[in-house]
Design an enzyme around this catalytic site. Structure first.
Site, PDB file in Angstrom:
ATOM      1  CG  ASN A   1      -1.692   1.210   1.447  1.00  0.00           C
ATOM      2  OD1 ASN A   1      -1.794   2.051   0.550  1.00  0.00           O
ATOM      3  ND2 ASN A   1      -2.288   1.350   2.630  1.00  0.00           N
TER       4      ASN A   1
ATOM      5  CE  LYS B   1      -0.125   3.284   4.690  1.00  0.00           C
ATOM      6  NZ  LYS B   1       0.000   3.381   6.132  1.00  0.00           N
TER       7      LYS B   1
ATOM      8  CG  HIS C   1      -5.672   1.801   5.291  1.00  0.00           C
ATOM      9  ND1 HIS C   1      -5.248   2.779   6.166  1.00  0.00           N
ATOM     10  CD2 HIS C   1      -4.644   0.934   5.166  1.00  0.00           C
ATOM     11  CE1 HIS C   1      -4.013   2.495   6.541  1.00  0.00           C
ATOM     12  NE2 HIS C   1      -3.621   1.389   5.955  1.00  0.00           N
TER      13      HIS C   1
ATOM     14  CD  GLU D   1      -2.902   5.498   6.776  1.00  0.00           C
ATOM     15  OE1 GLU D   1      -2.880   5.553   5.527  1.00  0.00           O
ATOM     16  OE2 GLU D   1      -1.971   4.981   7.447  1.00  0.00           O
TER      17      GLU D   1
ATOM     18  CD  GLU E   1      -3.326  -2.628   7.422  1.00  0.00           C
ATOM     19  OE1 GLU E   1      -2.196  -2.805   6.962  1.00  0.00           O
ATOM     20  OE2 GLU E   1      -4.031  -1.644   7.153  1.00  0.00           O
TER      21      GLU E   1
ATOM     22  N   GLY F   1       2.693   2.239  10.656  1.00  0.00           N
ATOM     23  CA  GLY F   1       3.631   3.337  10.455  1.00  0.00           C
ATOM     24  C   GLY F   1       4.372   3.747  11.713  1.00  0.00           C
TER      25      GLY F   1
ATOM     26  CB  SER G   1       5.507  -1.847  11.902  1.00  0.00           C
ATOM     27  OG  SER G   1       5.101  -0.524  12.184  1.00  0.00           O
TER      28      SER G   1
HETATM   29  P1  PGA Z   1       3.024   0.249   7.594  1.00  0.00           P
HETATM   30  O1  PGA Z   1       1.529   0.451   6.994  1.00  0.00           O
HETATM   31  O2  PGA Z   1       3.558  -1.029   6.992  1.00  0.00           O
HETATM   32  O3  PGA Z   1       3.773   1.471   7.143  1.00  0.00           O
HETATM   33  O4  PGA Z   1       2.883   0.156   9.074  1.00  0.00           O
HETATM   34  C1  PGA Z   1       0.657  -0.632   6.831  1.00  0.00           C
HETATM   35  C2  PGA Z   1      -0.648  -0.152   6.239  1.00  0.00           C
HETATM   36  O5  PGA Z   1      -1.105   0.942   6.582  1.00  0.00           O
HETATM   37  O6  PGA Z   1      -1.279  -0.856   5.420  1.00  0.00           O
END
Ligand code: PGA
Length: 257
Positions: free
Chosen positions: A10, A12, A96, A98, A168, A174, A213
């Protein structure tokens, strides 16, 4: 019934078209030999079409990061499932965290998006997960179960079996704080059991991805868990070598039960 691992990147809001093309060029080369793992990249909308062309002859599949649930109309800024399917998307990430936190995604709209994705012939990668406050309040299972139920509500069994679910934990996204393999497995197992109550075949076939992560050096241990079938990768998917490292950790065997 065997479950093939899926590693999805992803991106983003990262990568111009030129940067996206450079990344998939390197990635294609690094994972060209991988046969036993599905691999997807989710560039921003602006790069979808050029990336679709660039990966046509490869083992990479295209994913979008979001879709709207209506198919046309006065919805400024929105993009619908048929548009994504037309440019070559196979998957679409839905709900997601976010999107839930920053863009008003709710339990109800997440379910509409899952249905719209299937209706357009796309495979939704449906994201669920608790916040740190919810985990600390011991509400993880309750929250994740409610999110799962809202996303799959009303789906016929034959459709449900084509879903991909990504667990997640929001506190791991992140942050560099990855869930322990045991923490992740515990929630994945609950998700699998809940799916089994709806339809045993869906529970056997749906890939359950972990996200938060994931890096090349922690992927192997996570993917060794019984109910973890792949990963949804953010930060580490922006670099071809590190994403390929995760793909290779997943491709050592095809999962089954
Ligand atoms: P990350 O994000 O691997 O940077 O923690 C995962 C995601 O948001 O799908």
């Amino acid at each position: 019934m065997a479950r093939r691992p899926l590693i999805a990147g992803n991106w983003k809001m990262h990568k111009t078209v030129a940067e996206a093309l450079a990344l998939v060029r390197d990635l294609k080369r690094l994972v060209a030999q991988v046969r036993d793992c599905d691999i997807a990249v989710a560039p921003p909308y602006t790069a979808l079409f050029p990336v679709a062309k660039a990966i046509e002859d490869s083992n990479l599949r295209l994913a979008a990061q979001e879709l709207f649930y209506e198919n046309k109309g006065a919805f400024t800024g929105a993009v619908c499932g048929p548009m994504l399917e037309e440019v070559g998307c196979h998957y679409v990430i839905v709900a997601h965290s976010e999107r839930r936190q920053l863009f008003g995604e709710t339990l109800v709209t997440s379910g509409k998006r899952v249905k719209a994705a299937f209706a357009a012939g796309l495979t939704p990668i449906f994201c669920i997960g608790e916040t740190l406050a919810e985990r600390q309040a011991n509400d993880t299972m309750k929250i994740v179960a409610a999110q799962l139920d809202a996303g799959i509500e009303g789906l016929p069994a034959a459709t449900l079996r084509r879903l991909v679910v990504a667990y997640e934990p929001v506190w791991a996204i992140g942050t560099g704080v990855v869930a322990t393999p045991q923490q992740a497995q515990e929630v994945h197992q609950m998700i699998r059991e809940r799916l089994r109550a709806r339809d045993p075949e869906a529970a056997a076939t749906i890939p359950l991805l972990y996200g938060g992560s994931v890096k090349a050096d922690n992927a192997k241990e996570l993917l060794a868990q019984t109910d973890i079938d792949g990963a949804l990768v953010g930060g580490a998917s922006l670099d071809a070598e590190s994403f390929a490292g995760i793909v290779k950790a997943a491709s050592v065997r095809t999962r089954g039960q």
